[in-house]
Motif scaffolding. Structure first.
Motif, PDB file in Angstrom:
ATOM      1  N   ARG A   1      -5.339  19.413 -24.802  1.00  9.51           N
ATOM      2  CA  ARG A   1      -6.593  19.040 -25.451  1.00  9.51           C
ATOM      3  C   ARG A   1      -7.618  20.169 -25.341  1.00  9.51           C
TER       4      ARG A   1
ATOM      5  N   SER B   1      -4.310  17.232 -19.417  1.00  5.34           N
ATOM      6  CA  SER B   1      -4.092  17.935 -20.665  1.00  5.34           C
ATOM      7  C   SER B   1      -4.990  19.165 -20.821  1.00  5.34           C
TER       8      SER B   1
ATOM      9  N   GLN C   1      -8.262  20.287 -31.303  1.00  2.00           N
ATOM     10  CA  GLN C   1      -8.004  21.016 -30.066  1.00  2.00           C
ATOM     11  C   GLN C   1      -9.197  21.951 -29.798  1.00  2.00           C
TER      12      GLN C   1
ATOM     13  N   GLU D   1     -10.016  12.087 -24.362  1.00  2.00           N
ATOM     14  CA  GLU D   1      -8.692  11.519 -24.198  1.00  2.00           C
ATOM     15  C   GLU D   1      -8.601  10.728 -22.899  1.00  2.00           C
TER      16      GLU D   1
END
Lengths: 267, 413
Positions: free
Chosen positions: B38, B76, B106, B262
Motif C-alpha cells: 500500500r 503492507s 498505491q 487498509e
C-alpha cells in the motif's frame, strides 16, 4: 531543484576587500531579456587580509553555500507552485566578479529601476570578517529588492535588508547561518511588488502570501527590525493590491472580499 | 530477463500480500516497486558535500533500516534504499521512474537528504514527497443542506525540513555501523555468525520481515529464501536518531496515514508519530511542514471513530494547522470546511460572522483557490437556510455573493 542551483554556487566566490562605492560591474546574466524573474547572486568579499586566510571563515563560506543551495531549492519549489497556477519562472542570475560595497550605495534609484526592469527580484551579496577580541567570525549578507526600492522608495520601507550573523551573539554563527530563509522571503517580496505594478494581481497576492509565510519562519528565534518592517510592508501592500484589483474590476475571486478593509497603519 | 530477476519478480509478487513488510535495495535506474504494498518509502542516495560521499551512502543504509523498523507496526509497507549516482538518482528521475510503476491507489513516499560535514558537526537537510496514482486524498463533509458539500485536499507539495546541525559523535562510528547494518546474522545477536548483504550501485535484493525481537528484525531474504536477523540499531537506538531528526517521525506518521486506509487499527500509531514530530519541531523554522503534520493528524482523527465524534477532533487539528501557518491555503481550507460542517449540523465553535470573515480573509490571501470559493459557496447556501450561522449577514448580500461566485467559478477551473 534543478541541477542549475548547485552548479551556480560556484559564483559564491570570495574576493578581498571592503571596497569603496564604485560603479557596479555589469552582469550579463541579468541583462538577458528572457522575461524570467531573477535572483542575482554576486560575489562575497572578505573584510580584511587577515580574514581571507582564516580557516574558520573558509568554513563559514562553505556553510553559506550549503545553506544557499537548500534555500534556493525551497524558493524553486514555491516558484514552481506559482508557475503551475500563474505561469511564473524564476532563475538564478550568476553575477561572478560583481562585488557591491557593503553599504550598497551603488544601488541608487536609477540602478534599482534598471534592475527592476530586468526582472531582478532580489540581489544578494555579502562580506565575511573577523571581529572583536578574540576575533569572532562574522557574516553580513545583504539583500536588495530592486522592485521595492524602485516602486516604494519610502524611507520606512526596507528595500535593502542586511542580515548579520551571529543573529544572537551568544550563539555560535555556524548554528544560525544554515537557515537562509531570508533569500526566499525577499525574492517573493520582489516578485509580488513587480507583479502588482504589472497589474498581475493574482500573482502579486499569491507571492505576498508566500513571502508572509516565509517571513514568519525567518522570525523564529531571531528579531530584526528591517524584517519586522518588511512584514508590515507585505501586509500593507497585499491589502492595497487587493483593493486596487477590485477597483480595476479584475476578474476572479477578489471581488468577493470587497467588504474587507485594510489596516490603517502605514509602514 | 535473467533467472535472478525472474525469481525476484516472483518474490515481489509474494510480498504483495496485505500483511507484508519488506525492505529492498535497488538501483535508481531500475527500482523495485512492489505491486501490492500500500505504501512504499524510497530513500534516495544522500547528497553529500566534500568528503562525505561514502558516509552519505552509509547513512542512507542506516536510515532505511530505521524507517523500516519504525514502520513494522503498519501492514503492507515497503522501505527501499535506492542506489546510483546523483544524475541517475535525481528526485525528478526517481519520481518519474517510480511513478510510472505505481498501481492505482498505491503511494510512494520519497525521502532525500543533503549532508555536509564541518568539524564536529554534520549539517543535514531533508525533503519528503508523496506520489500516488489515482488516490483521492481529500476530505468531504455533507452539511445536511442539499447542494452544500464542503471539502479540502491534502497538500501534495514536497515537504522541506529546516537544516539540522547534528553532533558528529552520534555518527562517529558510522562506517562500522553501516557494515554491521549490512550483515545478515544467524541469531538476533552481533556475536552470532553472519554474511554480508549485496552492496554497491548494482545491488538488487528484497527481504520480507517475518518477526521482530527488541531492535532486531527476522527477515527472509529474496529471491533465495534464506532467513536471518538484521539490526535496526546499528548506529544508535531509533529513539536517539529520531530525537535529532524529527522528520523521521513525520515520515513514519505519513506512512501510517496512508496505511490506515487498509488497516484502521494503525491510526493511533500514525497519530502518535505525528504528535511527536510536532512536539519536537516546536521551535524549528519549518511552519509549512508543521502545518502539514497537523492536517495529517486531522485526517487520521477523521478515520478514528463515528463522524459525530471524529469531526470535532479533526477540526481541532485543522485549527492547529491554521494557527501554525495562517498563510497556508490547505490549512485554511481544512479549517474552514470542517468548521462549516460542524456549524451546519450542531453547535458552532465560532460565531457565524467570524466564520464568514475568516472565509473572506482566506480568499483575500489566495484568490486562486477554487476549493476555497466552492466552500464559501456552500457556507452561503447553509447560511441562507440556518439563521444561527448567518450572523449579521443579510439574505440579499448572500444572494449577491452567490451570484458573483457562479460567475467566478468558471474562471477558476
Amino acid at each position: 531543484m534543478t541541477r542549475q542551483g548547485p552548479a551556480l554556487l560556484v559564483s559564491l566566490l570570495l574576493v578581498l576587500g571592503a571596497r569603496p562605492a564604485t560603479a557596479l560591474k555589469n552582469c550579463p546574466d541579468v541583462d538577458s531579456a528572457d522575461g524570467d524573474y531573477k535572483v542575482a547572486l554576486d560575489d562575497f568579499a572578505y573584510g580584511s587580509t587577515q580574514a581571507q586566510g582564516n580557516s574558520d571563515l573558509a568554513g563559514l563560506r562553505a556553510r553559506v553555500e550549503f545553506g544557499f543551495e537548500g534555500e534556493f531549492a525551497n524558493l524553486k519549489k514555491r516558484a514552481k507552485a506559482l508557475e503551475r497556477a500563474l505561469n511564473v519562472t524564476l532563475r538564478i542570475a550568476n553575477c561572478s566578479g560583481r562585488t557591491p560595497s557593503l553599504s550598497g550605495s551603488e544601488f541608487d534609484e536609477a540602478a534599482a529601476e534598471t534592475l527592476s526592469d530586468k526582472s531582478v527580484v532580489v540581489e544578494m551579496w555579502g562580506q565575511l570578517d573577523l571581529e572583536g577580541a578574540p576575533p569572532v567570525p562574522t557574516a553580513r549578507i545583504n539583500y536588495l529588492m530592486p522592485p521595492v526600492r524602485h516602486y516604494a522608495p519610502n524611507a520606512d520601507t526596507p528595500s535593502l535588508v542586511r542580515i548579520e550573523y551571529p543573529k544572537d551573539r551568544a550563539a555560535p554563527v555556524g548554528e544560525q547561518i544554515d537557515n537562509l530563509k531570508e533569500l526566499t522571503a525577499f525574492a517573493l517580496v520582489g516578485v509580488a511588488t513587480k507583479a502588482a505594478q504589472a497589474e498581475k494581481y493574482d500573482l502579486a497576492i499569491s507571492a505576498y502570501r508566500e513571502a508572509h509565510q516565509v517571513i514568519q519562519d525567518v522570525r523564529v528565534g531571531a528579531t530584526n527590525d528591517s524584517v519586522a518592517r518588511l512584514r508590515k510592508y507585505v501586509d500593507h501592500e497585499a491589502c492595497q493590491t487587493r483593493l486596487r484589483a477590485i477597483a480595476a474590476h479584475y476578474p476572479g475571486a477578489l471581488v468577493l472580499t470587497e467588504t474587507l478593509t485594510c489596516p490603517t497603519e502605514v509602514p | 530477463m535473467t533467472r535472478a530477476r525472474l525469481a525476484l519478480a516472483f518474490w515481489a509478487l509474494c510480498l504483495a500480500a496485505p500483511s507484508a513488510r519488506a525492505g529492498m535495495r535497488s538501483p535508481c535506474t531500475d527500482p523495485i516497486v512492489l505491486p501490492g504494498a500500500r505504501v512504499q518509502v524510497f530513500i534516495l542516495p544522500f547528497v553529500a558535500a566534500g568528503e562525505l560521499d561514502e558516509r552519505g551512502r552509509d547513512f542512507a543504509s542506516i536510515l532505511q533500516r530505521q524507517v523500516l523498523f519504525s514502520a513494522l507496526k503498519y501492514r503492507s509497507i515497503g522501505v527501499e534504499e535506492l542506489t546510483g549516482d546523483s544524475h541517475e538518482c535525481s528526485s525528478e528521475r526517481a519520481y518519474d521512474a517510480i511513478g510510472r510503476r505505481l498501481s492505482d491507489e498505491q503511494v510512494a513516499l520519497f525521502m532525500s537528504v543533503r549532508l555536509f560535514q564541518q568539524g564536529s558537526v554534520i549539517y543535514l537537510q531533508s525533503t519528503a514527497m508523496a506520489l500516488a496514482k489515482k488516490l483521492d486524498d481529500s476530505a468531504h463533509w455533507q452539511t445536511g443542506i442539499e447542494g452544500a458539500r464542503v471539502g479540502a485536499t491534502t497538500p501534495a507539495e514536497p515537504v522541506q525540513f529546516a537544516p539540522r546541525a547534528i553532533p558528529l559523535e552520534l555518527f562517529a562510528n558510522l562506517r562500522e555501523s553501516a557494515v554491521r547494518a549490512n550483515r545478515l546474522y544467524r541469531e538476533a545477536s552481533e556475536s552470532s555468525e553472519f554474511r554480508d548483504l549485496p552492496r554497491g550501485p548494482e545491488a538488487r535484493f528484497s527481504f520480507s520481515v517475518i518477526d521482530s525481537e527488541g531492535s532486531w528484525m527476522k527477515v527472509k531474504l529474496l529471491p533465495n529464501g534464506d532467513t536471518g536477523w538484521l539490526s535496526a540499531s546499528a548506529l544508535a537506538s531509533p529513539e536517539v536518531v529520531a530525537s535529532v531528526l524529527p522528520e523521521l517521525r513525520f515520515v513514519d506518521g505519513w506512512v501510517g496515514y496512508y496505511a490506515l486506509r487498509e488497516s484502521p487499527e494503525v491510526a493511533r500509531d500514525a497519530s502518535e508519530s505525528l504528535e511527536k514530530y510536532l512536539q519536537s519541531s516546536a521551535k524549528l523554522a519549518e511552519s509549512e511542514a508543521r502545518s502539514d503534520a497537523a492536517i495529517l493528524l486531522g485526517n487520521v482523527a477523521l478515520r478514528m471513530g463515528a463522524a459525530e465524534k471524529s469531526l470535532p477532533a479533526a477540526r481541532a487539528y485543522y485549527a492547529r494547522a491554521h494557527e501554525i501557518s495562517p498563510d497556508s491555503t490547505a490549512a485554511s481550507n481544512f479549517y474552514l470546511a470542517s468548521t462549516t460542517a460542524l456549524c451546519a449540523k450542531g453547535p458552532c465553535p465560532i460565531s457565524g460572522d467570524a466564520l464568514h470573515k475568516e472565509y473572506l480573509e482566506a480568499i483575500a490571501r489566495d484568490p486562486t483557490s477554487a476549493e476555497l470559493v466552492a466552500n464559501l459557496e456552500s457556507y452561503y447556501t447553509v447560511a441562507r437556510a440556518r439563521k444561527e450561522i448567518r450572523g449579521e449577514l443579510k439574505p440579499e448580500r448572500i444572494d449577491a455573493q452567490l451570484k458573483q461566485i457562479h460567475e467566478i467559478k468558471s474562471q477558476l477551473r
